[in-house]
Enzyme design. Structure first.
Site, PDB file in Angstrom:
ATOM      1  N   ASN A   1     -10.075  -0.606  -0.637  1.00  0.00           N
ATOM      2  CA  ASN A   1      -8.620  -0.507  -0.641  1.00  0.00           C
ATOM      3  C   ASN A   1      -8.088  -1.082  -1.953  1.00  0.00           C
ATOM      4  O   ASN A   1      -8.099  -2.290  -2.161  1.00  0.00           O
ATOM      5  CB  ASN A   1      -8.058  -1.275   0.554  1.00  0.00           C
ATOM      6  CG  ASN A   1      -6.546  -1.184   0.653  1.00  0.00           C
ATOM      7  OD1 ASN A   1      -5.869  -0.692  -0.243  1.00  0.00           O
ATOM      8  ND2 ASN A   1      -5.996  -1.671   1.759  1.00  0.00           N
TER       9      ASN A   1
ATOM     10  N   HIS B   1      -3.636   6.971   2.056  1.00  0.00           N
ATOM     11  CA  HIS B   1      -3.954   5.640   1.554  1.00  0.00           C
ATOM     12  C   HIS B   1      -5.326   5.260   2.096  1.00  0.00           C
ATOM     13  O   HIS B   1      -5.614   5.445   3.282  1.00  0.00           O
ATOM     14  CB  HIS B   1      -2.899   4.635   2.010  1.00  0.00           C
ATOM     15  CG  HIS B   1      -3.308   3.220   1.756  1.00  0.00           C
ATOM     16  ND1 HIS B   1      -3.670   2.774   0.504  1.00  0.00           N
ATOM     17  CD2 HIS B   1      -3.457   2.160   2.595  1.00  0.00           C
ATOM     18  CE1 HIS B   1      -4.012   1.499   0.585  1.00  0.00           C
ATOM     19  NE2 HIS B   1      -3.890   1.102   1.839  1.00  0.00           N
TER      20      HIS B   1
ATOM     21  N   CYS C   1       0.801  -1.224   0.000  1.00  0.00           N
ATOM     22  CA  CYS C   1       0.000   0.000   0.000  1.00  0.00           C
ATOM     23  C   CYS C   1       0.836   1.277   0.000  1.00  0.00           C
ATOM     24  O   CYS C   1       0.300   2.363  -0.201  1.00  0.00           O
ATOM     25  CB  CYS C   1      -0.948  -0.008   1.193  1.00  0.00           C
ATOM     26  SG  CYS C   1      -2.139  -1.373   1.137  1.00  0.00           S
TER      27      CYS C   1
END
Length: 334
Positions: A285, A255, A114
């Site tokens: 995500n 993020h 990520c």
């Protein structure tokens, strides 16, 4: 001699049409829409049913080039941040280069989960600031549905598929572009967030498939405890060392992993919720794609303005985490 800064001059993104909603998950696993919304902030995710990460990345790159108004032949370098490459080799960057016809460009992949996009962005900036290249494409793309176990009620609800790209070019304005960055990793985090099989340690066998070892493994509670502190701390650190307060920052681009982690980061930075880019509700995500996807959507909505100070912040598997400080420039203002 003037200092050359790397600045983002164009953005673009691409997401699949197919959606996986919380209502769909209510039929798949033991969960509810309310439970998912409350704990994650996610409502739906995009799913790429046919194709690989290179398709997400190539379409995002094409969109970015259209927005910049240049041809693919002008690209010098393609960097793809991903943890879901089409295959181990060749790199996804090679596949993207072929799909868009960027014969003059070379490329490589960055694997930082990520934090992949901030790590790749900082890497790409070095080629610009050194004077080596003038046009570097940095892409964040992941087909997370390909490594998601849809029988896992805790982790399957989190992830979606997307690709987003930015173009880095040089600027001679010392107050513009990427001004500072901090990147960190801690390998002890491997225990809490990883994919057990598929690499050289545990190559694919009947046993690894039967044990479902080719999917994301995450100890959610352990990861949350570290992420909520680390992403907030590194965002505050980059502000403090550049003598900034919450009033100086136009946008936090976090993020998109969890609404509560994002809120904690904003609070630590002294930001109002109106200063935070947030699209986790619509995409979930998407790993390396989340930050550039936000940038692209906010640019399309004409919310990114010349002179605005933005902070990008991430936390991912490894552990990896980072923050990038930049001044949005006139060249990329709508």
């Amino acid at each position: 001699m003037k200092q050359t800064r790397a600045t983002i001059t164009a953005v673009g993104h691409w997401v699949p049409d197919d959606r996986l909603t919380n209502a769909d998950f209510e039929k798949m696993v033991d969960t509810t829409d309310e439970w998912i919304r409350t704990r994650t902030g996610i409502v739906e995710r995009r799913i790429l049913k046919t194709g690989g990460t290179s398709d997400l990345a190539a379409n995002a790159l094409k969109a970015m080039l259209r927005n910049r108004g240049i041809g693919v032949e002008e690209l010098d370098l393609i960097i793809v941040a991903t943890v879901t490459p089409d295959m181990f080799f060749p790199s996804t960057a090679c596949l993207v280069q072929e799909k868009v016809g960027a014969k003059q460009a070379w490329g490589f992949d960055v694997s930082a989960a990520c934090s992949g996009f901030p790590f790749a962005l900082v890497t790409g900036a070095q080629f610009i600031e050194s004077g080596t290249y003038r046009k570097v494409a940095v892409i964040g793309a992941d087909k997370m549905s390909s490594i998601t176990d849809y029988t896992d009620r805790n982790n399957s609800i989190l992830f979606g598929d997307a690709g987003a790209a930015v173009l880095l070019e040089p600027s001679e304005d010392p107050s513009a572009g990427i001004l500072d960055s901090i990147c960190r990793c801690d390998g002890s985090g491997e225990k809490a967030l990883h994919m057990k099989a598929g690499g050289s340690l545990n190559p694919a066998t009947h046993e690894t498939v039967e044990k479902r070892m080719h999917y994301i493994y995450q100890d959610g509670k352990a990861v949350f405890k570290v992420a909520v502190v680390s992403m907030a701390d590194i965002s505050a650190e980059i502000m403090e060392r550049n003598h900034l307060t919450g009033k100086d920052v136009a946008w936090l681009v976090p993020h998109q992993a969890n609404q509560r982690i994002i809120d904690a980061t904003a609070d630590r930075m002294g930001l109002a919720r109106s200063q935070v880019m947030l699209n986790i509700d619509r995409y979930g995500n998407t790993t390396a794609a989340t930050i550039p996807l936000c940038l692209s959507e906010w640019w399309q909505a004409k919310k990114l303005l010349a002179g605005q100070t933005i902070v990008m912040a991430s936390f991912g598997a490894g552990y990896t985490w980072g923050a990038v400080l930049m001044k949005w420039t006139a060249a990329n203002a709508r």
